[in-house]
Scaffold this active site. Structure first.
Site, PDB file in Angstrom:
ATOM      1  N   HIS A  72       0.848  -1.203   0.000  1.00 19.88           N
ATOM      2  CA  HIS A  72       0.000   0.000   0.000  1.00 19.88           C
ATOM      3  C   HIS A  72       0.875   1.241   0.000  1.00 19.88           C
ATOM      4  CE1 HIS A  72      -4.140  -1.573   1.525  1.00 19.88           C
ATOM      5  NE2 HIS A  72      -3.626  -2.342   0.577  1.00 19.88           N
ATOM      6  N   TYR A 201      -9.136   5.545   7.557  1.00 23.80           N
ATOM      7  CA  TYR A 201      -9.273   5.893   8.982  1.00 23.80           C
ATOM      8  C   TYR A 201     -10.314   7.000   9.071  1.00 23.80           C
ATOM      9  CZ  TYR A 201      -4.869   3.386   9.977  1.00 23.80           C
ATOM     10  OH  TYR A 201      -3.890   2.429  10.122  1.00 23.80           O
ATOM     11  N   PRO A 293      -3.809   0.410  18.748  1.00 25.41           N
ATOM     12  CA  PRO A 293      -3.615  -0.102  17.390  1.00 25.41           C
ATOM     13  C   PRO A 293      -3.705   0.944  16.284  1.00 25.41           C
ATOM     14  CG  PRO A 293      -5.785  -0.678  18.210  1.00 25.41           C
ATOM     15  CD  PRO A 293      -5.082  -0.023  19.341  1.00 25.41           C
ATOM     16  N   LYS A 297       1.468  -0.263  14.990  1.00 24.65           N
ATOM     17  CA  LYS A 297       2.896  -0.331  15.283  1.00 24.65           C
ATOM     18  C   LYS A 297       3.314  -1.552  16.112  1.00 24.65           C
ATOM     19  CE  LYS A 297       4.352   3.223  13.130  1.00 24.65           C
ATOM     20  NZ  LYS A 297       4.464   2.706  11.786  1.00 24.65           N
ATOM     21  N   TYR A 385       4.141   6.609   9.756  1.00 29.51           N
ATOM     22  CA  TYR A 385       3.280   5.478   9.391  1.00 29.51           C
ATOM     23  C   TYR A 385       4.090   4.369   8.700  1.00 29.51           C
ATOM     24  CZ  TYR A 385      -0.993   2.972   8.304  1.00 29.51           C
ATOM     25  OH  TYR A 385      -1.981   2.008   8.263  1.00 29.51           O
TER      26      TYR A 385
END
Ligand code: APR
Ligand code: PHB
Length: 395
Positions: A72, A201, A293, A297, A385
């Site tokens: 991704h 998200y 979460p 990580k 990220y």
């Protein structure tokens, strides 16, 4: 029996450490309380940083991940009913993440271990750690009613948050830092195609939601819920309806629902134990730290702990050098706190907090708006990220 390293726990930390030690011909054993099926039954996150995928390749278990994993290059943030893409790839000079479930990582490492003919004891009861303040520690456990003892040079405590390793350390020798969040995540796994090709998200008036995936035919969805909610009171229909309420028009159109194959509520916690070394005992992974979460990580941090630990142990056994083991805690914690910070910040940004008030709400909206319009702020999200480099901060 005698060995060089006794590893407690056969989750991703213990299995990956075992694989790295095996590659360096370091004798070790893994002692796990549960059965292999139980370990594989746990559903966890599934976003791997490049540091983590590189390690899986390095130990020779990357084949299925390469074939079935989904690279991704971006994530989407949905707020005020609109989606905004964070271009992970473009903002980080070409980095990406790999969507591949932790269960699959665990399965690949377990299969490799069997193929390599390496020892692992499953179903070990009453595991106890002894004499790790000296150079000849040991681990005892019961299996089928018989007591066993493993004598070793080092113990690696890879036995998760509820494991025995951290609990074996004298209370005065350890410092704990913790933050508990006032909500949980209700998660559903279902064999339905994901609603988008990237993770979404969502920050909504009704609370956070996350649209994730395991493959092109299996989706993982989460919604923020009160900690008092009981999973048995959430029917599949109620879950899909609530998720749908937290999506945008496009999301609602693309959402495919179906029977859940797993449904659970997880609390959110930030936790760090310091230090991570006590004489001949090292803690790694969830045994030493927990992240909420939101940034995915957990597994990635476990992998980097184990990278530092395996490097230190290999230097010790092959070169008789102890610099790596002496700096293990410090190196891990420098990385861990940055991931703790990011996970905490991303959690604050995306959830509804019962006590944030109108001012807090306005500040959150301003921060989201700033984030998507500022190149600097978007870059900061993207570089965290995809994962900070292993040598981050080194001159
Ligand atoms: N003796 C032996 N094994 C034990 C004991 C014990 N007393 N207590 C726990 N274990 C085992 C557990 O059964 C589990 O299989 O240790 C293992 C720890 O595995 P995880 O909890 O998966 O922890 P870790 O390997 O550090 O993986 C970290 O898992 O929780 C996620 O988000 C986290 O993705 C991260 C990853
Ligand atoms: C998941 O797929 O389970 C997942 C993905 C991203 C997260 C958390 C969980 O941030």
């Amino acid at each position: 029996m005698k060995t060089q390293v006794a590893i407690i726990g056969a989750g991703p930390s213990g299995l990956l450490l075992g694989a790295l030690l095996h590659k360096a011909d370091i004798d070790h054993i893994i002692i796990e309380r549960q059965s292999p099926d139980y370990v594989l039954g746990r559903i966890r996150a599934g976003v791997l940083e490049q540091v983590c995928t590189d390690m899986l390749e390095e130990v020779g278990v990357g084949q299925r991940m390469r074939a079935e994993g989904l690279p991704h290059q971006g994530i989407e943030l949905l707020f005020k009913g609109e989606r905004h893409r964070i271009d992970l790839h473009g903002l980080t000079g070409g980095k990406q993440v790999m969507v591949y479930g932790q269960t699959e990582v665990t399965r690949d490492l377990m299969d490799a271990r069997i193929a390599w003919g390496l020892p692992a004891v499953y179903g070990a009861e009453n595991v106890s750690l002894h004499d790790f303040d000296g150079n000849t520690p040991s681990v005892r456990y019961h299996k089928d009613g018989v007591q066993h003892e493993v004598q070793c040079r080092f113990i690696a405590g890879c036995d998760g948050f509820h494991g025995i390793s951290r609990q074996s350390v004298p209370a005065g020798a350890i410092q704990e830092f913790e933050k508990i969040y006032p909500f949980g995540w209700l998660g559903v796994l279902a064999d339905v195609p994901p609603l988008s090709h990237e993770l979404v998200y969502c920050n909504t008036e009704r609370g956070f939601a996350l649209c994730s995936q395991r493959s092109l035919t299996r989706s993982r969805y989460y919604i923020q819920c009160p900690l008092t909610d009981k999973v048995e009171n959430w029917s599949d229909d109620a879950f899909w309806a609530e998720l749908s309420n937290r999506l945008d028009e496009q999301g609602r159109r693309n959402l495919v629902t179906g029977p859940s194959i797993e449904k659970s509520i997880a609390p959110l916690r930030s936790y760090v134990a310091e230090p991570m070394r006590f004489g001949s005992l090292f803690l790694a992974g969830d045994a030493a730290h927990i992240v909420p979460p939101t940034g995915a990580k957990g597994l990635n941090l476990a992998a980097t702990d184990v990278k530092y630990l395996s490097t230190a142990l290999i230097e010790y056994f092959q070169e008789n050098a102890s610099a790596g083991i002496d700096t293990y805690s410090q190196r891990c914690l420098a990385r861990i706190w940055k991931a703790e910070r990011f996970s905490w910040w991303f959690t604050q940004l995306m959830h509804r907090f019962p006590d944030s008030g109108e001012f807090g709400q306005k500040v959150q909206e301003a921060e989201l708006d700033y984030l998507i319009h500022s190149h600097a702020a978007s870059t900061s999200v993207a570089e965290n990220y995809v994962g900070l480099p292993l040598d981050f901060g080194k001159k």
